[in-house]
Motif scaffolding. Structure first.
Motif, PDB file in Angstrom:
ATOM      1  N   CYS A  59     -20.164  -4.642  81.372  1.00 55.89           N
ATOM      2  CA  CYS A  59     -20.273  -4.309  79.942  1.00 55.89           C
ATOM      3  C   CYS A  59     -20.919  -5.459  79.172  1.00 55.89           C
ATOM      4  O   CYS A  59     -20.459  -5.841  78.092  1.00 55.89           O
ATOM      5  CB  CYS A  59     -18.911  -3.960  79.349  1.00 55.89           C
ATOM      6  SG  CYS A  59     -18.130  -2.517  80.068  1.00 55.89           S
ATOM      7  N   ARG A  61     -23.896  -5.588  77.802  1.00 55.54           N
ATOM      8  CA  ARG A  61     -24.869  -5.167  76.793  1.00 55.54           C
ATOM      9  C   ARG A  61     -24.101  -4.479  75.680  1.00 55.54           C
ATOM     10  O   ARG A  61     -22.987  -4.003  75.890  1.00 55.54           O
ATOM     11  CB  ARG A  61     -25.889  -4.210  77.396  1.00 55.54           C
ATOM     12  CG  ARG A  61     -26.732  -4.866  78.450  1.00 55.54           C
ATOM     13  CD  ARG A  61     -27.742  -3.918  78.998  1.00 55.54           C
ATOM     14  NE  ARG A  61     -28.605  -4.645  79.920  1.00 55.54           N
ATOM     15  CZ  ARG A  61     -29.416  -4.072  80.743  1.00 55.54           C
ATOM     16  NH1 ARG A  61     -29.510  -2.759  80.785  1.00 55.54           N
ATOM     17  NH2 ARG A  61     -30.172  -4.803  81.540  1.00 55.54           N
ATOM     18  N   GLU A  62     -24.724  -4.386  74.516  1.00 54.88           N
ATOM     19  CA  GLU A  62     -24.048  -3.725  73.399  1.00 54.88           C
ATOM     20  C   GLU A  62     -25.049  -2.992  72.533  1.00 54.88           C
ATOM     21  O   GLU A  62     -26.153  -3.491  72.291  1.00 54.88           O
ATOM     22  CB  GLU A  62     -23.281  -4.750  72.561  1.00 54.88           C
ATOM     23  CG  GLU A  62     -22.373  -4.121  71.541  1.00 54.88           C
ATOM     24  CD  GLU A  62     -21.373  -5.087  70.930  1.00 54.88           C
ATOM     25  OE1 GLU A  62     -20.674  -4.655  70.012  1.00 54.88           O
ATOM     26  OE2 GLU A  62     -21.291  -6.249  71.367  1.00 54.88           O
ATOM     27  N   LYS A  67     -20.000  -1.347  74.223  1.00 51.21           N
ATOM     28  CA  LYS A  67     -20.371  -2.339  75.233  1.00 51.21           C
ATOM     29  C   LYS A  67     -20.553  -1.558  76.534  1.00 51.21           C
ATOM     30  O   LYS A  67     -19.743  -0.693  76.866  1.00 51.21           O
ATOM     31  CB  LYS A  67     -19.280  -3.396  75.380  1.00 51.21           C
ATOM     32  CG  LYS A  67     -19.139  -4.250  74.140  1.00 51.21           C
ATOM     33  CD  LYS A  67     -18.069  -5.288  74.311  1.00 51.21           C
ATOM     34  CE  LYS A  67     -17.931  -6.110  73.038  1.00 51.21           C
ATOM     35  NZ  LYS A  67     -16.853  -7.077  73.137  1.00 51.21           N
TER      36      LYS A  67
END
Length: 157
Positions: A59, A61-62, A67
C-alpha cells in the motif's frame, strides 16, 4: 518481520484452494470454510499485510484517499493471479470491472468495518462483474486476487 517472499508463499497457500475452481458463490463458501477469519492462514495473511503496510512495501501508493499497491504481478505459481492490497477508510473507490473475476480477502482494521457490505472473510466476484469498491463503518485492508491481473477502470466521463 514480514517480507514480500513470505507474503508470496502465503498467496500460494490461498491459490491452492482456488486452483481450477470457477469464481462463484461455491468458491466463496469454500474459502470462508477452509481459510476464514478464524483460520491460521487468514490470520497469517492479515498479520503480514498489517506489517507490510507498516514497513512500507505494501500500500505504498495513494490516490483519492486510498492507499494501494500491486504487491505481486500475475504469477504462474499463483494460478496466473496478481495480488493487490488496498487500505480504505469509509469511502468508495473507483468503479471497475473484473474481466476474469476477482477474489477479495476482507481484513477489518476497525471491528465493524465492511467491504461492499461484507465483514471479515472472503468475497468472490465472477468474470464480467463490476463494482465501486466501498468500505463503510471504519477502516479495512482488502486483498484482491485478479486472474491474469485483469482489471478495467471506468474512465470519468
Amino acid at each position: 518481520m514480514s517480507t514480500p517472499d513470505q507474503f508470496h508463499a502465503l498467496m500460494r497457500d490461498v491459490t491452492r484452494l482456488t486452483a481450477g475452481q470457477p469464481l462463484d458463490a461455491a468458491l466463496q463458501a469454500r474459502l470462508n470454510d477452509a481459510a476464514g477469519p478464524d483460520s491460521a492462514l487468514f490470520q497469517d495473511i492479515f498479520a503480514t499485510c498489517r506489517q507490510g503496510v507498516a514497513d512500507g512495501w505494501m500500500c505504498n501508493r495513494e490516490g483519492g484517499g486510498i492507499k494501494y499497491g500491486r504487491v505481486i504481478k500475475p504469477a504462474d505459481d499463483l494460478g496466473g493471479c496478481s495480488v493487490d492490497v488496498v487500505d480504505m477508510i469509509d469511502l468508495a473507490g473507483p468503479h471497475h470491472a473484473h474481466p476474469n473475476g476477482e477474489i477479495d480477502m476482507i481484513m477489518p482494521l476497525t471491528e465493524d468495518a465492511r467491504f461492499d457490505g461484507h465483514g471479515a472473510g472472503w468475497l468472490v466476484y465472477g468474470p464480467g462483474s463490476a463494482h465501486r469498491p466501498t468500505v463503510t463503518q471504519g477502516r479495512a485492508l482488502v486483498l484482491y486476487l485478479l486472474p491474469g491481473g485483469a482489471i478495467e477502470f471506468t474512465r470519468p466521463g
